[in-house]
Write an enzyme that holds these catalytic residues in place. Structure first.
Site, short mmCIF file in Angstrom:
data_model
loop_
_atom_site.label_atom_id
_atom_site.label_comp_id
_atom_site.label_asym_id
_atom_site.label_seq_id
_atom_site.Cartn_x
_atom_site.Cartn_y
_atom_site.Cartn_z
N CYS A 126 -9.08 6.40 -2.72
CA CYS A 126 -8.69 5.31 -1.81
C CYS A 126 -8.55 3.97 -2.53
O CYS A 126 -7.58 3.24 -2.33
CB CYS A 126 -9.68 5.21 -0.66
SG CYS A 126 -11.41 5.20 -1.16
N HIS A 234 -11.31 -1.43 2.49
CA HIS A 234 -11.76 -1.76 1.14
C HIS A 234 -11.07 -3.05 0.67
O HIS A 234 -9.88 -3.27 0.94
CB HIS A 234 -11.41 -0.65 0.15
CG HIS A 234 -12.19 0.61 0.33
ND1 HIS A 234 -13.27 0.73 1.16
CD2 HIS A 234 -12.02 1.83 -0.26
CE1 HIS A 234 -13.75 1.96 1.09
NE2 HIS A 234 -13.01 2.64 0.24
#
Length: 331
Positions: A126, A234
């Site tokens: 990710c 994130h």
């Protein structure tokens, strides 16, 4: 088109079902797959109920595509079995990412790496995905020499048990500890296991995957990955040194036109990327663009993305869409 989702009851699997529906991917028959404990449970997709099936039953049905989000050991064992049945596997674990025979794909960056012979395709980490989406258009224009990245990663990247741990800590309840320390009101410079070189596996994933996706081993990358008590996405502080000199306004123009990127860089009005804004969106958000005044040809940037969507589910579904566009699967 028959589509299997392996790990359909997990955080990422649930998000994959949502993204498939939102993007109207041509699923005519869904095959949800999960652990033995979940077999027989019902999954709702596009208003219709589907029963969770076992891995063997799913393989026997020979789906056109199987999207995996069930851990590396499961992928290592079962992805080749699906592939042998003629199924194109898109795997979200780290099991196949650095295999020389398996393409590691971010559709905005290296769509041409998928060929007709690839029956297993790896979905990158990710934190790597959002970074290379932001870096690729800049690399094409100025050629990257070195990247220094520090991440601020959501607990959703660990999974449902991590979300439960933080929720319990906030209430003062006891709960199973997923992390070695409390996560609420804390920051852990520790994602995945530590390696002999002192880096974590997560940090080395960013190093190695970036080179493979960008198809350039000359790019030097060093990373520090950190878990923070957020759930929206994130964030990354990226310092990137180029071979060529640049102009900040040109950087902004390039990024604003790049696929999959939303530029948020208006500090006069306090507009910059934040996880709370990226939540449940597919784009990679880029801002805080400024020259590194300590050395030439170097840029600082702040990059945020929803790790469950672009960092996992959406990227996997985009790969499935690529397979359809290339004619490797038929709707």
């Amino acid at each position: 088109m028959k589509v299997a989702i392996v790990g359909a009851t997990g955080l990422v699997g649930t998000k994959m079902l949502q993204v498939l529906e939102e993007r109207n991917f041509p699923v005519t028959e869904l095959i949800p797959v999960a652990s033995a404990a979940s077999v027989g449970k019902e999954i709702i997709f596009k208003g219709k109920a589907y029963k969770v099936q076992s891995m063997d039953d799913a393989i026997a049905q020979k789906p056109e595509i199987a999207i995996f989000s069930a851990g590396g050991d499961t992928s290592k064992e079962f992805a080749p079995k699906f592939a042998a049945a003629g199924t194109r596997v898109i795997d979200n674990s780290s099991a196949w990412r650095m295999d020389a025979e398996v393409p590691l794909v971010v559709p905005e960056v290296n769509p041409d790496s998928i060929t007709a012979s690839n029956y297993i395709i790896a979905n990158p980490n990710c934190s790597t995905i959002q970074m290379v989406v932001a870096l690729k258009p800049l690399h094409d224009n100025f050629h990257i020499k070195r990247v220094v990245v520090s991440t601020y990663q959501s607990i959703t990247g660990t999974g449902q048990k991590a979300v439960a741990q933080m929720a319990a800590e906030r209430k003062g309840d006891t709960v199973e500890m997923v992390y070695p320390h409390k996560i609420d009101q804390n920051v852990l410079p520790h994602i995945d296991v530590f390696l002999d070189n002192g880096y974590t596996k997560e940090e080395m994933k960013m190093v190695n995957e970036t080179k493979k996706i960008m198809q350039d081993n000359s790019i030097a990358v060093t990373a520090t990955t950190v878990r923070v008590p957020t759930t929206g996405g994130h964030s990354e502080s990226i310092n990137v040194q180029f071979e060529k000199e640049f102009d900040i306004e040109n950087i902004k123009q390039i990024l604003s036109m790049a696929p999959g990127i939303t530029l948020q860089d208006d500090v006069a009005n306090n507009i910059y990327p934040m996880p709370i804004w990226s939540h449940d969106k597919d784009d990679v958000f880029v801002g805080r663009l400024r020259r590194d005044e300590s050395q030439p040809c170097t840029l600082n940037m702040w990059v945020v993305s929803d790790n469950l969507r672009k960092g996992a589910a959406t990227n996997a579904v985009q790969i499935a869409e690529l397979l359809l566009q290339k004619g490797f699967v038929k709707a």
